[in-house]
Design an enzyme around this catalytic site. Structure first.
Site, short mmCIF file in Angstrom:
data_model
loop_
_atom_site.label_atom_id
_atom_site.label_comp_id
_atom_site.label_asym_id
_atom_site.label_seq_id
_atom_site.Cartn_x
_atom_site.Cartn_y
_atom_site.Cartn_z
N ASP A 1 23.93 6.32 -47.52
CA ASP A 1 24.77 6.68 -48.66
C ASP A 1 26.09 7.33 -48.24
O ASP A 1 26.85 7.79 -49.09
CB ASP A 1 24.01 7.60 -49.62
CG ASP A 1 23.57 8.89 -48.95
OD1 ASP A 1 23.83 9.05 -47.74
OD2 ASP A 1 22.98 9.74 -49.64
N GLY A 2 26.35 7.38 -46.92
CA GLY A 2 27.61 7.91 -46.43
C GLY A 2 27.57 9.36 -46.00
O GLY A 2 28.57 9.88 -45.48
N GLU A 3 26.43 10.05 -46.18
CA GLU A 3 26.33 11.43 -45.72
C GLU A 3 26.38 11.47 -44.19
O GLU A 3 25.88 10.58 -43.52
CB GLU A 3 25.03 12.07 -46.21
CG GLU A 3 25.01 12.34 -47.71
CD GLU A 3 23.74 13.06 -48.14
OE1 GLU A 3 22.90 13.38 -47.26
OE2 GLU A 3 23.58 13.30 -49.35
N HIS B 1 51.60 22.50 -40.52
CA HIS B 1 52.71 22.16 -41.41
C HIS B 1 53.47 23.41 -41.85
O HIS B 1 54.68 23.35 -42.07
CB HIS B 1 52.16 21.42 -42.62
CG HIS B 1 53.22 20.93 -43.56
ND1 HIS B 1 54.15 19.97 -43.21
CD2 HIS B 1 53.52 21.28 -44.84
CE1 HIS B 1 54.96 19.75 -44.23
NE2 HIS B 1 54.61 20.54 -45.23
N ASP C 1 64.25 18.61 -43.49
CA ASP C 1 63.84 19.52 -44.55
C ASP C 1 64.30 20.93 -44.18
O ASP C 1 64.12 21.36 -43.04
CB ASP C 1 62.31 19.47 -44.69
CG ASP C 1 61.80 20.24 -45.90
OD1 ASP C 1 62.37 21.30 -46.21
OD2 ASP C 1 60.83 19.78 -46.52
N LYS D 1 66.10 18.63 -49.41
CA LYS D 1 65.24 17.76 -50.24
C LYS D 1 65.07 18.32 -51.64
O LYS D 1 65.09 19.52 -51.86
CB LYS D 1 63.85 17.63 -49.60
CG LYS D 1 63.74 16.68 -48.43
CD LYS D 1 62.29 16.62 -47.99
CE LYS D 1 62.11 15.80 -46.73
NZ LYS D 1 60.70 15.82 -46.27
N THR E 1 53.41 8.59 -44.90
CA THR E 1 53.81 7.27 -45.40
C THR E 1 55.14 6.81 -44.82
O THR E 1 55.48 5.63 -44.91
CB THR E 1 53.92 7.27 -46.93
OG1 THR E 1 54.97 8.17 -47.33
CG2 THR E 1 52.61 7.70 -47.58
N GLY F 1 58.03 7.80 -45.98
CA GLY F 1 59.05 7.83 -47.02
C GLY F 1 60.15 8.85 -46.76
O GLY F 1 61.34 8.55 -46.92
#
Length: 319
Positions: free
Chosen positions: A40-42, A133, A175, A198, A229, A231
């Site tokens: 189930d992905g656990e 970040h 930025d 920005k 991404t 962008g």
């Protein structure tokens, strides 16, 4: 190695190639552990050797698939705590959810703080990470944080390029929030600085409104902490070209996530000459491109782990 507490290094599924390179640098075998997923992905984690009384480092970035890698990290910390490890240090080359470090709108979570609380509650004694970040995330932990940076790798790489090509370069912070970090590159390379400003009109939407600094007839080096991404990079490239830079743009970013079609979006632009990243997160074969240069952070993490295990200064690594 500490005479009192044996060094042991394990790795989750997040970045096995980096883990192999780190233990090779350290000259120690990678610890044995089992990782599988239930139907189930656990996730299921089990350490296959004793860690009692050991100084344990568990290397696992929380890169995509973010939630899976995060849960594996938490399960591993919990298992190590229950197995009586002396000290547990999650080594997180890329810290997911770091962009959610403050509230930009009402009724939002501060997920970077939430993740820090969960890692601590799971049983971590200290944390080792790279190029967060936001530096403020270090303060989200109530345990010691060793915050490494790849800036010296980029400085060395681009110093050679500037020497070969001459001084017609400019370092660009896309930025205003990253100017302090980017100044480390500016001071090392002795180059001028340009800053993009920005505006965020909506969730996951940003636009460069104006550019401060002279980039005309210069070769830009855009310095970022991550590429998701692509962008924001494309907007910075367009702004630089509009201000008369040379159509030869370099990008330096610690974490090359390259989500969705980021590689094709960036590498199809003829003005982008090269994208320099590190191996903090894995770069799968389908995302490799001649324009992408990968610098290894294995020696940096290896040296930091060695120093931590021997109670030596880690800060002096970056002096």
């Amino acid at each position: 190695m500490s005479q009192e507490h044996e060094l042991k290094v394990f790795a989750g599924p997040g970045n096995p190639e980096l883990a192999d390179a780190v233990v090779e640098w350290l000259g120690t075998p990678l610890g044995k552990m089992q990782y599988t997923q239930f139907a189930d992905g656990e996730n299921y984690v089990r350490f296959e050797e004793s860690v009692r009384g050991a100084d344990v480092y568990f290397l696992q970035p929380t890169c995509p698939p973010v939630d899976t890698n995060l849960v594996v990290l938490l399960e591993a910390i919990d298992a190590l705590r229950r197995a009586s490890a002396w000290r547990i240090t999650p080594v997180i080359p890329y810290y997911g959810y770091a962009r959610q470090e403050k509230k930009d709108a009402p009724r939002e979570p501060i997920t970077a703080k939430l993740i820090a609380d969960i890692i601590t509650a799971a049983g971590a004694n200290r944390v080792m990470c790279m190029d967060l970040h936001a530096d403020a995330i270090q303060g989200f932990f109530n345990i010691p944080v060793d915050h490494l940076t790849a800036v010296n790798l980029f400085n060395e790489y681009f110093a050679r390029k500037v020497h070969e090509r001459g001084g017609d370069f400019v370092v660009v912070s896309p930025d205003e929030g990253r100017v302090k970090k980017v100044r480390q590159v500016v001071q090392s390379l002795k180059l001028p600085l340009a800053v993009g400003y920005k505006h965020h009109p909506g969730h996951m939407v940003s636009e460069v409104t104006h550019l401060a600094g002279d980039v005309r007839d210069r070769i830009p080096i855009i310095v970022e902490d991550m590429i998701a991404t692509g962008g924001s990079i494309i907007q910075a490239v367009d702004a630089l070209l509009a201000h008369g830079c040379r159509p030869e743009i370099y990008i330096a970013s610690t974490h090359g996530l390259f989500a969705r079609d980021a590689v094709s979006k960036l590498c199809s632009r003829p003005e982008i000459a090269e994208i320099v990243i590190t191996n903090s997160v894995p770069l799968p074969p389908e995302k490799r491109h001649p324009k992408i240069k990968v610098l290894s952070v294995a020696a940096l993490f290896g040296e930091a782990i060695h120093r931590s295990n021997n109670n030596l200064s880690i800060t002096s690594l970056f002096d």
